[in-house]
Design a protein around this motif. Structure first.
Motif, PDB file in Angstrom:
ATOM      1  N   LEU A  84       0.701  -0.989   0.271  1.00  0.00           N
ATOM      2  CA  LEU A  84       0.350  -0.139  -0.096  1.00  0.00           C
ATOM      3  C   LEU A  84       1.194   1.424  -0.239  1.00  0.00           C
ATOM      4  O   LEU A  84       0.856   2.159  -0.553  1.00  0.00           O
ATOM      5  CB  LEU A  84      -0.867   0.103   0.785  1.00  0.00           C
ATOM      6  CG  LEU A  84      -2.048   1.477   1.208  1.00  0.00           C
ATOM      7  CD1 LEU A  84      -2.890   0.915   0.492  1.00  0.00           C
ATOM      8  CD2 LEU A  84      -2.696   1.238   2.162  1.00  0.00           C
ATOM      9  N   ALA A  85       1.740   1.223   0.706  1.00  0.00           N
ATOM     10  CA  ALA A  85       3.254   2.901   0.870  1.00  0.00           C
ATOM     11  C   ALA A  85       2.978   2.468  -0.648  1.00  0.00           C
ATOM     12  O   ALA A  85       3.620   3.868  -1.147  1.00  0.00           O
ATOM     13  CB  ALA A  85       3.879   2.081   2.193  1.00  0.00           C
ATOM     14  N   ALA A  86       3.789   1.690  -1.435  1.00  0.00           N
ATOM     15  CA  ALA A  86       4.114   1.659  -2.187  1.00  0.00           C
ATOM     16  C   ALA A  86       3.529   2.344  -3.760  1.00  0.00           C
ATOM     17  O   ALA A  86       3.395   3.579  -4.495  1.00  0.00           O
ATOM     18  CB  ALA A  86       4.800   0.329  -3.645  1.00  0.00           C
ATOM     19  N   GLU A  87       1.874   2.088  -3.672  1.00  0.00           N
ATOM     20  CA  GLU A  87       0.494   2.468  -4.169  1.00  0.00           C
ATOM     21  C   GLU A  87       1.025   3.861  -3.659  1.00  0.00           C
ATOM     22  O   GLU A  87       0.266   4.630  -5.085  1.00  0.00           O
ATOM     23  CB  GLU A  87      -0.613   1.702  -3.934  1.00  0.00           C
ATOM     24  CG  GLU A  87      -1.834   1.650  -4.379  1.00  0.00           C
ATOM     25  CD  GLU A  87      -2.850   1.129  -3.630  1.00  0.00           C
ATOM     26  OE1 GLU A  87      -4.055   1.738  -4.035  1.00  0.00           O
ATOM     27  OE2 GLU A  87      -2.665  -0.546  -3.492  1.00  0.00           O
ATOM     28  N   LEU A  88       0.767   4.664  -2.816  1.00  0.00           N
ATOM     29  CA  LEU A  88       0.639   6.131  -2.478  1.00  0.00           C
ATOM     30  C   LEU A  88       1.573   6.599  -2.524  1.00  0.00           C
ATOM     31  O   LEU A  88       1.402   7.765  -2.229  1.00  0.00           O
ATOM     32  CB  LEU A  88       0.461   5.843  -0.101  1.00  0.00           C
ATOM     33  CG  LEU A  88      -0.747   4.415   0.133  1.00  0.00           C
ATOM     34  CD1 LEU A  88      -0.573   4.914   1.167  1.00  0.00           C
ATOM     35  CD2 LEU A  88      -1.950   5.674  -0.382  1.00  0.00           C
ATOM     36  N   GLY A  89       3.006   6.019  -3.211  1.00  0.00           N
ATOM     37  CA  GLY A  89       4.072   6.556  -3.656  1.00  0.00           C
ATOM     38  C   GLY A  89       4.538   7.193  -2.603  1.00  0.00           C
ATOM     39  O   GLY A  89       5.844   7.932  -2.763  1.00  0.00           O
ATOM     40  N   VAL A 122      -1.658  12.794   0.170  1.00  0.00           N
ATOM     41  CA  VAL A 122      -1.179  12.281  -1.108  1.00  0.00           C
ATOM     42  C   VAL A 122      -1.723  12.167  -2.022  1.00  0.00           C
ATOM     43  O   VAL A 122      -3.034  11.320  -2.305  1.00  0.00           O
ATOM     44  CB  VAL A 122      -0.448  11.408  -0.426  1.00  0.00           C
ATOM     45  CG1 VAL A 122       0.182  11.695   0.599  1.00  0.00           C
ATOM     46  CG2 VAL A 122      -0.598   9.721  -0.898  1.00  0.00           C
ATOM     47  N   ILE A 123      -1.044  11.970  -3.821  1.00  0.00           N
ATOM     48  CA  ILE A 123      -1.410  11.402  -4.778  1.00  0.00           C
ATOM     49  C   ILE A 123      -1.159  10.446  -5.119  1.00  0.00           C
ATOM     50  O   ILE A 123       0.019  10.215  -5.305  1.00  0.00           O
ATOM     51  CB  ILE A 123      -1.332  12.456  -5.573  1.00  0.00           C
ATOM     52  CG1 ILE A 123      -1.934  14.237  -5.312  1.00  0.00           C
ATOM     53  CG2 ILE A 123      -1.884  12.204  -7.011  1.00  0.00           C
ATOM     54  CD1 ILE A 123      -3.223  14.427  -4.451  1.00  0.00           C
ATOM     55  N   ASP A 124      -1.827   9.394  -4.795  1.00  0.00           N
ATOM     56  CA  ASP A 124      -1.417   7.850  -5.735  1.00  0.00           C
ATOM     57  C   ASP A 124      -1.176   7.890  -6.497  1.00  0.00           C
ATOM     58  O   ASP A 124      -0.734   8.432  -7.617  1.00  0.00           O
ATOM     59  CB  ASP A 124      -2.400   7.428  -4.982  1.00  0.00           C
ATOM     60  CG  ASP A 124      -3.617   6.744  -5.519  1.00  0.00           C
ATOM     61  OD1 ASP A 124      -3.628   7.412  -7.103  1.00  0.00           O
ATOM     62  OD2 ASP A 124      -4.506   6.130  -5.168  1.00  0.00           O
TER      63      ASP A 124
END
Length: 501
Positions: A50-55, A109-111
């Motif tokens: 999920l962290a990666a998806e959120l950038g 944040v913008i994902d």
């Protein structure tokens, strides 16, 4: 909290890239609020995919640093911590001011898909909206929300997400002293029906318009071009909620506390305090310890959702039309549409569960007939529908094993098989499609409770971690996780679930 816990700006930028639109709204939409200090933050779970998806850039970030960030001890550059204001009907009683009593929005944040997402701490300490509460969270509810929210997403149900869980090192006091924790929740937004009610209760029509326009821009872009964009917004929210509740009903999910402050305008499931998935099918089932009269029972959820949407429509009346009679007529029409939208969504999802390729209105009595058989036979909701996949290929034994009286299923199955014969599908293809509509694994209440007890009593998080892994792929038959498919033994049955506040 002193300034020395703040990271250097260049270091913080490696973690988040915030763009905080809600923070740009004035009071009383939100009030700035820093998280409270905790004594010994320790990371117990972190959702790296999920962290990666959120950038979120995690390069070089240690567990210790992540624990500091996701307990609110380190405020990343660009974060603007705040508590959101809202009102709400709680068990039918209107409270004009609720707000984030133990939640703090760090920022947005913008994902990687270009979508705006909230990052919020639950259990971050007192806020101006805490109403005598301590603003903290206990470990058990944090683990429950982590498991269930990720399970919901894996089941294909719109839901808030779990990004992190951190032990604080400090006790919280409920009936006894419990380990404290902070949960990091990710949402498309945290705007609720109750947010509209907050401004309606104050007669602040300009704030209502501003809120509605903000929601349109964030969640329903394009509606601003409609002749009546605010009516279009109401209708869009009604549609999303109809689809969401049909999702819930199709997997036996009981939210437990469907107050208007727990209904998002984005159409996500939010707030998993006393929630539960049914084991034995019972349409009147209630788990929440505070739902003494069954207001939020399984079978009542569609009607409650419509009632909540009527409260949203009431709040929006001043911005629907300057003529109050015309506004009421518009609002009534939008809310009345919920029933038809829900029934269509329910028929589609339940039809898929029994293997119907193209559901028809005449399928409704067939589906309800199976539910009656299950209720009378004391059948497990999830196991019975999963076993029906085998019956679609001619093997009735697994379904028979779920029922006290297998002959009741046999009496129903004749009409079912006749109906299936009208769809051009092979039995193998039909059964495979059904396995994508009927989960193999759900987060069963007794397994959640076992994971919580293990973590709280002995600091053993292995059962929690294994359960998170199990619910991540709910439709796959994975023998390695077969223990998560079994109903509770008599001494394992969970009768009540709790909010944790």
């Amino acid at each position: 909290m002193t300034s020395d816990v703040r990271p250097a700006a260049d270091e913080a930028r490696r973690i988040f890239s915030f763009d905080n639109s809600y923070a740009r709204l004035p009071a009383p939409f939100q009030l700035p609020q820093r998280p409270a200090a905790v004594s010994a933050p320790k990371l117990i779970a972190f959702n790296r995919p999920l962290a990666a998806e959120l950038g979120i850039d995690l390069e070089g970030a240690s567990d210790q640093r992540l624990a500091a960030i996701f307990s609110g001890q380190e405020i990343a550059e660009g974060a603007q911590p705040l508590a959101m204001a809202y009102a709400g009907h709680q068990f039918g009683q209107f409270v004009p001011q609720l707000g984030d009593g133990r939640a703090i929005l760090l920022g947005e944040v913008i994902d990687r898909n270009g979508e705006r997402r909230d990052i919020q701490l639950k259990g971050g300490g007192q806020t101006p909206f805490s109403r005598r509460g301590d603003g903290r969270a206990a470990l058990g509810p944090v683990l429950r929300e982590y498991i269930v929210s990720e399970a919901m997403v894996a089941l294909g149900i719109p839901s808030t997400r779990a990004l992190a869980a951190v032990l604080t090192g400090d006790p919280v006091y409920r009936e006894t002293a419990l380990p404290g924790a902070v949960f990091t929740r990710v949402a498309a937004s945290h705007i609720r029906v109750g947010t509209f009610q907050f401004f309606a209760a104050r007669g602040d029509h300009e704030a209502l318009r501003r809120l509605a326009d903000y929601v349109i821009a964030r969640h329903y872009p394009g509606l601003e071009h409609q002749e009546n964009s605010h009516l279009a917004l109401l209708k869009a929210i009604v549609t999303r909620q109809a689809e969401l509740i049909a999702h819930w009903m199709a997997v036996g999910f009981i939210h437990g506390v469907m107050n208007t402050d727990n209904m998002t305008v984005s159409g996500e499931t939010i707030d998993f305090g006393p929630c539960a998935f049914m084991d034995t099918y019972d349409p009147a089932k209630v788990f929440s310890s505070i739902d003494q009269f069954g207001r939020y029972a399984y079978r009542n959820q569609p009607a409650v959702a419509q009632w909540n949407l009527a409260r949203l429509a009431e709040a929006m009346l001043p911005i629907l039309d300057s003529d109050i009679d015309a506004a009421v007529e518009m609002a009534n029409g939008a809310v009345i549409d919920f029933a038809q939208l829900y029934q269509a969504a329910w028929l589609k999802r339940m039809g898929a569960k029994i293997g119907v390729l193209n559901p028809e209105e005449g399928d409704r009595p067939l589906i309800e007939g199976l539910l009656d058989v299950m209720a009378q036979g004391g059948a497990d909701f999830t196991l019975t529908f999963r076993a029906l996949c085998a019956a679609a290929e001619g093997d009735d034994a697994p379904v028979h094993a779920c029922l006290a009286d297998p002959s009741a299923f046999d009496a129903w199955a004749g009409a079912w098989r006749e109906r299936l014969g009208r769809d051009a599908q092979t039995p193998t293809a039909r059964a495979e499609a059904m396995r994508h509509a009927n989960p193999y694994i759900i987060p069963r209440n007794h397994r959640i409770e076992q994971a919580i007890v293990s973590a709280v009593s002995t600091a053993d998080f292995a059962p929690f971690e294994r359960m998170v892994e199990a619910v991540a792929k709910p439709y796959e038959t994975r023998d390695a996780f077969a223990e998560f498919t079994t109903p509770p033994q008599e001494d394992e049955v969970v009768l009540r679930t709790f909010c944790g506040t």
